[in-house]
Design a protein around this motif. Structure first.
Motif, mmCIF file in Angstrom:
data_model
loop_
_atom_site.group_PDB
_atom_site.id
_atom_site.type_symbol
_atom_site.label_atom_id
_atom_site.label_comp_id
_atom_site.label_asym_id
_atom_site.label_seq_id
_atom_site.Cartn_x
_atom_site.Cartn_y
_atom_site.Cartn_z
ATOM 1 N N GLN A 558 11.707 -0.572 12.405
ATOM 2 C CA GLN A 558 13.023 -0.043 12.972
ATOM 3 C C GLN A 558 13.560 -1.055 13.809
ATOM 4 O O GLN A 558 14.905 -1.402 13.996
ATOM 5 C CB GLN A 558 12.661 1.353 13.508
ATOM 6 C CG GLN A 558 12.447 2.084 12.423
ATOM 7 C CD GLN A 558 11.932 3.466 13.046
ATOM 8 O OE1 GLN A 558 11.085 3.832 13.757
ATOM 9 N NE2 GLN A 558 12.899 4.480 13.215
ATOM 10 N N ILE A 559 12.738 -1.784 14.767
ATOM 11 C CA ILE A 559 13.265 -2.309 15.995
ATOM 12 C C ILE A 559 13.851 -3.693 15.364
ATOM 13 O O ILE A 559 14.965 -4.087 15.685
ATOM 14 C CB ILE A 559 11.907 -3.032 16.749
ATOM 15 C CG1 ILE A 559 11.740 -1.641 17.524
ATOM 16 C CG2 ILE A 559 12.755 -4.021 17.994
ATOM 17 C CD1 ILE A 559 12.662 -1.048 18.476
ATOM 18 N N LEU A 560 13.177 -4.219 14.389
ATOM 19 C CA LEU A 560 13.913 -5.484 13.419
ATOM 20 C C LEU A 560 15.197 -5.363 12.851
ATOM 21 O O LEU A 560 16.069 -6.120 12.794
ATOM 22 C CB LEU A 560 12.884 -6.011 12.505
ATOM 23 C CG LEU A 560 11.615 -6.670 13.243
ATOM 24 C CD1 LEU A 560 10.456 -7.081 12.049
ATOM 25 C CD2 LEU A 560 11.881 -7.878 14.166
ATOM 26 N N GLN A 561 15.218 -4.006 12.206
ATOM 27 C CA GLN A 561 16.536 -3.573 11.732
ATOM 28 C C GLN A 561 17.572 -3.298 12.760
ATOM 29 O O GLN A 561 18.999 -3.768 12.702
ATOM 30 C CB GLN A 561 16.260 -2.242 10.763
ATOM 31 C CG GLN A 561 15.404 -2.758 9.598
ATOM 32 C CD GLN A 561 14.984 -1.279 9.010
ATOM 33 O OE1 GLN A 561 15.086 -0.357 9.302
ATOM 34 N NE2 GLN A 561 14.738 -1.119 7.662
ATOM 35 N N LEU A 562 17.294 -2.795 13.717
ATOM 36 C CA LEU A 562 18.152 -2.661 14.905
ATOM 37 C C LEU A 562 18.481 -4.004 15.321
ATOM 38 O O LEU A 562 19.766 -4.167 15.761
ATOM 39 C CB LEU A 562 17.624 -1.717 16.030
ATOM 40 C CG LEU A 562 18.125 -1.613 17.133
ATOM 41 C CD1 LEU A 562 19.658 -0.935 17.189
ATOM 42 C CD2 LEU A 562 17.508 -0.869 18.306
ATOM 43 N N MET A 563 17.445 -5.019 15.560
ATOM 44 C CA MET A 563 17.967 -6.240 16.122
ATOM 45 C C MET A 563 18.977 -7.033 15.082
ATOM 46 O O MET A 563 20.008 -7.644 15.523
ATOM 47 C CB MET A 563 16.697 -7.383 15.960
ATOM 48 C CG MET A 563 17.045 -8.532 16.677
ATOM 49 S SD MET A 563 15.387 -9.384 16.676
ATOM 50 C CE MET A 563 15.127 -9.822 15.095
ATOM 51 N N ASP A 564 18.712 -6.687 13.735
ATOM 52 C CA ASP A 564 19.854 -7.423 12.906
ATOM 53 C C ASP A 564 20.946 -6.644 13.076
ATOM 54 O O ASP A 564 22.267 -7.457 12.882
ATOM 55 C CB ASP A 564 19.242 -7.065 11.293
ATOM 56 C CG ASP A 564 17.969 -8.076 11.075
ATOM 57 O OD1 ASP A 564 17.644 -8.897 11.775
ATOM 58 O OD2 ASP A 564 17.209 -7.618 10.053
ATOM 59 N N MET A 565 21.106 -5.485 13.084
ATOM 60 C CA MET A 565 22.378 -4.814 13.172
ATOM 61 C C MET A 565 22.962 -5.054 14.500
ATOM 62 O O MET A 565 24.236 -5.371 14.508
ATOM 63 C CB MET A 565 22.113 -3.267 13.340
ATOM 64 C CG MET A 565 23.364 -2.387 13.741
ATOM 65 S SD MET A 565 24.774 -2.632 12.523
ATOM 66 C CE MET A 565 24.173 -1.971 10.958
ATOM 67 N N ASN A 566 22.323 -5.417 15.644
ATOM 68 C CA ASN A 566 22.830 -5.834 16.852
ATOM 69 C C ASN A 566 23.373 -7.291 16.823
ATOM 70 O O ASN A 566 24.490 -7.551 17.497
ATOM 71 C CB ASN A 566 21.894 -5.727 17.997
ATOM 72 C CG ASN A 566 22.216 -6.350 19.405
ATOM 73 O OD1 ASN A 566 21.801 -7.326 19.672
ATOM 74 N ND2 ASN A 566 23.005 -5.349 20.150
ATOM 75 N N GLU A 567 22.854 -8.129 15.884
ATOM 76 C CA GLU A 567 23.230 -9.639 15.694
ATOM 77 C C GLU A 567 24.439 -9.449 15.079
ATOM 78 O O GLU A 567 25.395 -10.216 15.374
ATOM 79 C CB GLU A 567 22.366 -10.330 14.991
ATOM 80 C CG GLU A 567 21.071 -10.525 15.827
ATOM 81 C CD GLU A 567 19.960 -11.504 15.114
ATOM 82 O OE1 GLU A 567 20.092 -11.488 13.839
ATOM 83 O OE2 GLU A 567 18.941 -11.837 15.764
ATOM 84 N N GLN A 568 24.772 -8.563 14.079
ATOM 85 C CA GLN A 568 25.864 -8.208 13.365
ATOM 86 C C GLN A 568 26.880 -7.735 14.440
ATOM 87 O O GLN A 568 28.245 -8.137 14.277
ATOM 88 C CB GLN A 568 25.789 -7.556 12.212
ATOM 89 C CG GLN A 568 25.063 -8.177 11.176
ATOM 90 C CD GLN A 568 24.711 -6.974 10.101
ATOM 91 O OE1 GLN A 568 25.405 -6.161 9.818
ATOM 92 N NE2 GLN A 568 23.429 -7.058 9.516
ATOM 93 N N TRP A 569 26.496 -6.894 15.306
ATOM 94 C CA TRP A 569 27.476 -6.272 16.149
ATOM 95 C C TRP A 569 28.175 -7.243 17.009
ATOM 96 O O TRP A 569 29.371 -7.404 17.464
ATOM 97 C CB TRP A 569 26.855 -5.067 16.899
ATOM 98 C CG TRP A 569 27.423 -4.544 17.946
ATOM 99 C CD1 TRP A 569 27.458 -4.793 19.135
ATOM 100 C CD2 TRP A 569 28.194 -3.156 17.614
ATOM 101 N NE1 TRP A 569 28.242 -3.819 19.922
ATOM 102 C CE2 TRP A 569 28.788 -2.808 18.955
ATOM 103 C CE3 TRP A 569 28.757 -2.609 16.385
ATOM 104 C CZ2 TRP A 569 29.821 -1.902 19.141
ATOM 105 C CZ3 TRP A 569 29.669 -1.584 16.607
ATOM 106 C CH2 TRP A 569 30.025 -1.076 17.967
ATOM 107 N N ASN A 570 27.163 -8.216 17.452
ATOM 108 C CA ASN A 570 27.705 -9.052 18.566
ATOM 109 C C ASN A 570 28.362 -10.221 17.925
ATOM 110 O O ASN A 570 29.044 -10.939 18.739
ATOM 111 C CB ASN A 570 26.186 -9.795 19.401
ATOM 112 C CG ASN A 570 25.962 -8.716 20.496
ATOM 113 O OD1 ASN A 570 26.612 -7.895 20.797
ATOM 114 N ND2 ASN A 570 24.404 -8.864 20.709
#
Length: 1106
Positions: A558-570
């Protein structure tokens, strides 16, 4: 009549002086009053002769008489107490009496002590209406007299019977009695460094004969209050009786029963080890009833004082009871806790609430899990505590400092339950998920308030946050599957919302006005990542089950998926626009994951990677790759946030610090990319001033990674190419003006910080030689030019610190081959660096108030450079004189000049300078001082004074270094004297030319032994024997004068102790003889301490020059 008038005048004058002492209009007025009062009532503990103590060169004695002894001074203090109505005079007199009793109690006869004690007792009885601070001072005096005279007469031990008379008298007298009793208990429990064995013996005697009776007396008073048996004329009387009664009970229970001297600053001080004689009192059924009844009926602040006592009662050792009585006592405690929770009694008061949370924490720490769960009503009780805790979690904003005790209670409950028999934890099973869910929800729900500034942000208090997360992990991992559900129930909706916002932003629906909303979501994620990180970090090797590892894997996914989403977000945003707390929480999670699943501490095979493989992370290497990529992006995009940069490079360095993990890192493509592109061009954080420390950690990590393989010569060449280019350009500069350009300055500062960080991680000789052969001699001249161009700038400090690391023989990395001249060549460069900087700094005047930053810091580093060079033992310094090389001579002469340009008071004023200076003296005097052909007399006298002053410093390292240096010098002098060479060494010539040097050193050394309580007696003893052997006549003269300057009653005791100091000590410096003297010195100190001999230092007018 005239005598009475004079006495009255003297009394008024003394009262005015006391008022000026405690309530002065200026510091000068206070200092003058203090001197006059010291003259009138001498303590006989100053550095004065008893024959002059009392005059002291001041104006006429305010008392009108000349006091000759401590007992006489005590009599006049009593006279002042009897005749003065000024509270200032009363406080002064009682404080001076306490000082006299403590310093000279062996000079008071038993009769005088008893008379003084009776005087104070009767004085308190006659004046119960005096000011509180006066009564407190008198109570302290009474307690002190009782303590020091405990073993001299049984009347000193008759405390309870005497003070019970106060308790049975008027209300005002009861207040006095309770106050004195509580002060006596506190004083008996107080330990000072002097004569601890005797103090402990007194405390044990008091514990065994009086403490329980005093405690019982306090209970009697408390019951009388509750039963309405005391009649108060005003609210103030009732308040004071309650306050001092509860203080008395608290002090009794806080007594150090077994001599462990716990740290009272800590909350968790362990079990209270009351003696078995207390059993009947504690087991009495009315005891706990009385305390809980007092809590219910008293109003704040007295109710919180009662709860403090209950906290202590819950800490009483469980072994005091037999099994049956322990069960009854435990049940009564649980029942009292239940009643408070059910009725919410007093819990609206924050102090009461806080102490009640402490009660729960201490209760669980004292009693075993199995004992608690076996009690009837346990199921209802634990439900009540759980509901209370959940309410506390939900309102943590009002009691942030109390939640940690609730977490402690439950953490210990679940830690014990984990090893319990199956079926015995059903209740805890049901509660665990509720607690976990409530804790998580409370933090998530508070985010809006935190962002609005309504409450303080717990994420800012990192130490408390880490402690809370550690305890939370014990609770959450107990029913890990349920805790995971609680996390998911909050995580998934926020994640979906986050994803939807990302979609809207890409579609252009969301604009910058929604920034606050984004921040709210990312702060919620920060909390979730912190808590997931805490849970993952709570894994225990070889205890954790495969199911728990699988859950860790799912949470990590979940954390890694969140990190991927955050990278796309940023990605669409400008660099560095991500939310800082989100990134800090992510770094924390990776740190916790590293501890559990990466490197040597992790099991070779873990189910966590079977889950991670579902999203493409099959092993440690793949996950490390993702972590390093995130670190690299932080270093690229967060240069404006020093906190994120610091955490990122620390994580990077920690990953590089593991034996296996660094080898995995070495093979990663992203790491290879960083090694090839490690400069400012790719990582702009290196160009930010606030990240100067972080860039050294960054290059330390890169150094570890680069040298993780054996054959790295080619990789090293590629790595240092950017430095080669920069340093080559700097080498091409042909003037100091060119070096003084601001851009050049910035370049030099950056590159040498980076080189220092890179060097600091090199441990092996092989790897250091790779760096050494690259850097030396090609780039060494840059150091000299930079020091000349920027000698008054912080850049010089950067250069010197790099060079200090360069010459540091850490892990023997500078041990060159026997055929290599590199050690000698390196010291030549050291000499050039020292002399180049020294020439610039020595005569420079100060332009600011910060002397250390402007001048002394550089000098301090120079001392450290020489210390490392001398102590490194990679240079044969005899070669320099043999071949006429002036490098060593130039370095030492420059160091002497730098030393002499620093006023000696400044040496002692700046701790860092002082430490490096004395470390340098220690290494210099070991061999190098004696090898000199000569030495400047001013430098010699400066060093001798420095050594004498160094011994008198309370800093243990400075004092020990000074002692070691004196021992080196004196040992050499004794050896040279014994050889009787025709040509005298210059050191012996100086000692003959300046005959006061050795007596000066002896006086400083022996004074530290005689008049101070030091922890480094062994260090002080080593040079002292040498000084006695070199100064036998002065030794006899000094000790004779020392005895004469003492009070007559102490001269025989001191003379006898001094005579035993040299018993069985021979006139040589063999180890056995030194050890014998050290033993004698320890015995000498112990005898003086046991006899409570406070020595008066004779005045010594000693100068270093003729």
């Amino acid at each position: 009549m005239n005598e009475t008038r004079n006495q009255n005048q003297n009394l008024l004058y003394l009262e005015s002086l006391c008022q000026e002492l405690y309530s002065p209009k200026s510091q000068e007025q206070r200092a003058k009053a203090e001197k006059l009062l010291d003259n009138a009532f001498p303590t006989f503990s100053e550095t004065l002769s008893p024959r002059t103590n009392g005059s002291n060169g001041l104006p006429n004695n305010p008392l009108g008489v000349k006091i000759q002894s401590p007992t006489e001074s005590s009599m006049y203090c009593q006279w002042l107490l009897e005749n003065s109505t000024s509270p200032y005079a009363q406080v002064f007199a009682s404080a001076r009496l306490k000082s006299l009793v403590l310093d000279h109690y062996s000079m008071f006869t038993t009769k005088q002590k008893l008379e003084l004690r009776s005087f104070i007792f009767n004085y308190l009885a006659v004046h119960p209406d005096y000011q509180p601070f006066v009564l407190s001072s008198l109570a302290q005096l009474f307690a002190t007299i009782t303590k020091v005279g405990w073993f001299e007469d049984n009347e000193f031990k008759n405390i309870t019977n005497e003070l019970s008379k106060f308790i049975q008298s008027t209300v005002d007298h009861r207040v006095i009695g309770l106050q004195v009793l509580s002060t006596v208990v506190a004083e008996m429990n107080q330990q000072s460094p002097r004569n601890m064995a005797r103090q402990r013996k007194t405390a044990i005697g008091f514990r065994d004969s009086e403490l329980l009776d005093i405690f019982r007396l306090g209970l009697v008073v408390l019951r009388q209050i509750l039963n309405g048996e005391m009649v108060f004329t005003n609210d103030n009387q009732e308040r004071k009786v309650k306050e001092y009664c509860l203080i008395l009970l608290r002090n009794c229970l806080a007594f150090d029963f077994i001599g462990t001297t716990p740290d009272e600053s800590g909350e968790d001080v362990g079990s209270i080890q009351v003696t078995s004689s207390w059993r009947s009192t504690i087991e009495d059924q009315t005891f706990l009833q009385t305390m809980f009844e007092a809590y219910k009926r008293f109003q704040p602040p007295h109710s919180s004082q009662v709860m403090e006592v209950l906290v202590q009662i819950s800490s009483i050792r469980r072994s005091l009871f037999n099994e049956e009585e322990r069960s009854k006592f435990l049940h009564a405690l649980m029942q009292g806790i239940s009643e408070i929770i059910i009725g919410s009694i007093g819990l609206s008061d924050l102090d009461n609430y806080h102490e009640f949370c402490r009660l729960l924490s201490r209760f669980r720490s004292t009693y075993q899990w199995s004992e608690i769960t076996e009690k009837s009503g346990y199921s209802d009780w634990i439900d009540l505590v759980a509901d209370f805790t959940i309410k506390g979690f939900n309102s943590w904003q009002f009691v942030p400092n109390s939640i940690q005790y609730l977490l402690t209670f439950w953490s210990k409950m679940y830690s014990s339950a984990g090893s319990s028999r199956p079926g015995s934890t059903n209740k805890l099973d049901m509660i665990s998920s509720k607690l976990t869910g409530a804790y998580i929800s409370s933090k998530i729900q508070s985010v809006e308030q935190i962002l609005n500034g309504s409450i303080d942000d717990p994420l800012e208090n990192e130490d408390a946050l880490m402690d809370d997360l550690e305890m939370f992990a014990n609770i959450a991992r107990y029913k890990y599957d349920e805790s995971q559900k609680s996390i998911n129930n909050l995580f998934q909706p926020i994640f979906n919302q986050y994803k939807e916002l990302y979609t809207q932003m890409n579609a252009g629906i969301v604009n910058s006005s929604y920034t606050q909303f984004f921040d709210t979501i990312e702060t919620k994620f920060a909390w979730l990542m912190y808590m997931i990180g805490g849970m993952v970090g709570g894994r225990q090797n070889y205890i954790s089950t495969d199911d728990q590892d699988l859950i860790d894997g799912e949470l990590t996914c979940q954390i890694l998926q969140l990190m991927d989403m955050n990278e796309q977000w940023n990605a669409p945003r400008t660099s560095g626009s991500g939310y800082e707390k989100f990134e800090l929480a992510l770094i924390y999670f990776f740190q916790q994951f590293r501890k559990s699943y990466i490197g040597e501490s992790a099991q070779r095979v873990s189910k966590v990677y079977s889950k991670l493989s579902d999203i493409g992370y099959n092993d440690q290497s793949m996950l490390l790759n993702a972590i390093i990529q995130r670190i690299a992006k932080n270093l690229e995009g967060w240069s404006h946030s020093s906190k994120i940069i610091q955490r990122s490079v620390t994580l990077f360095n920690d990953l590089a610090g593991g034996y296996s993990s660094v080898r995995l890192l070495r093979k990663l493509d992203i790491v290879q990319y960083i090694l090839r592109n490690h400069t400012i061009k790719n990582f702009p954080f290196l160009d930010t001033t606030s990240n100067l420390r972080s860039r050294m950690i960054y290059y330390s990590a890169l150094s570890r990674i680069l040298f993780a393989e054996d054959n790295v010569e080619r990789d090293f060449e590629n790595f240092v190419k950017p430095w080669d280019i920069t340093l080559t350009e700097l080498s091409a500069l042909n003037s100091l003006d060119a070096y003084r350009q601001p851009a050049v300055k910035a370049t030099i500062s950056g590159v040498f910080r980076d080189l220092r960080g890179f060097l600091s991680a090199i441990q092996s000789r092989k790897n250091f030689l790779v760096f050494f052969e690259w850097f030396y001699p090609q780039y060494i001249p840059i150091l000299y030019h930079a020091l000349e161009a920027w000698d008054s700038d912080p850049l010089a400090i950067t250069i010197l610190k790099f060079f200090l690391e360069f010459v540091n023989n850490r892990s023997q990395r500078l041990n060159f081959d026997i055929s290599s001249p590199n050690g000698i060549l390196l010291f030549r460069e050291t000499s050039k660096v020292i002399s180049t900087y020294g020439r610039q700094i020595i005569g420079r005047p100060f332009n600011s108030q910060d002397k250390y930053a402007e001048k002394y810091k550089g000098i301090s580093i120079c001392f450290s450079i020489l210390t490392k060079s001398f102590a490194g033992r990679y240079v044969n310094f005899g070669v320099f004189e043999l071949y006429g090389d002036k490098a060593l001579e130039i370095a030492l002469n420059t160091s002497f000049e730098m030393m002499l340009c620093v006023p000696f008071d400044d040496i002692l004023m700046y701790p860092k300078l002082s430490k490096t200076f004395y470390d340098w003296l220690d290494t210099f005097t070991n061999e190098h001082m004696m090898a000199l052909s000569n030495m400047n007399s001013n430098a010699f006298l400066y060093i001798m004074r420095a050594l004498a002053e160094g011994i008198q410093q309370f800093d243990g390292s400075q004092c020990s270094a000074a002692c070691s240096a004196i021992d080196h010098i004196c040992t050499f002098v004794i050896q040279q004297t014994a050889k009787q060479k025709p040509k005298q060494h210059w050191l012996l010539s100086y000692l003959t030319q300046y005959p006061n040097v050795l007596p000066y050193l002896f006086t400083a050394n022996f004074s530290a032994v005689l008049f101070e309580e030091r922890q480094n007696q062994w260090s002080l003893s080593r040079p002292l024997l040498c000084l006695i052997l070199l100064n036998p006549d002065y030794w006899e003269q000094y000790t004779r004068n020392l005895v004469l300057y003492q009070l007559p009653e102490r001269r025989d005791i001191l003379a006898k102790a001094l005579s035993s100091l040299m018993q069985d000590v021979e006139i040589n410096l063999i180890s056995k003889n030194r050890d014998r003297f050290t033993q004698n010195l320890s015995t000498f100190k112990r005898e003086l301490t046991n006899d409570n001999v406070i020595l008066v230092a004779p005045p010594v007018d000693m100068k270093m020059t003729m």
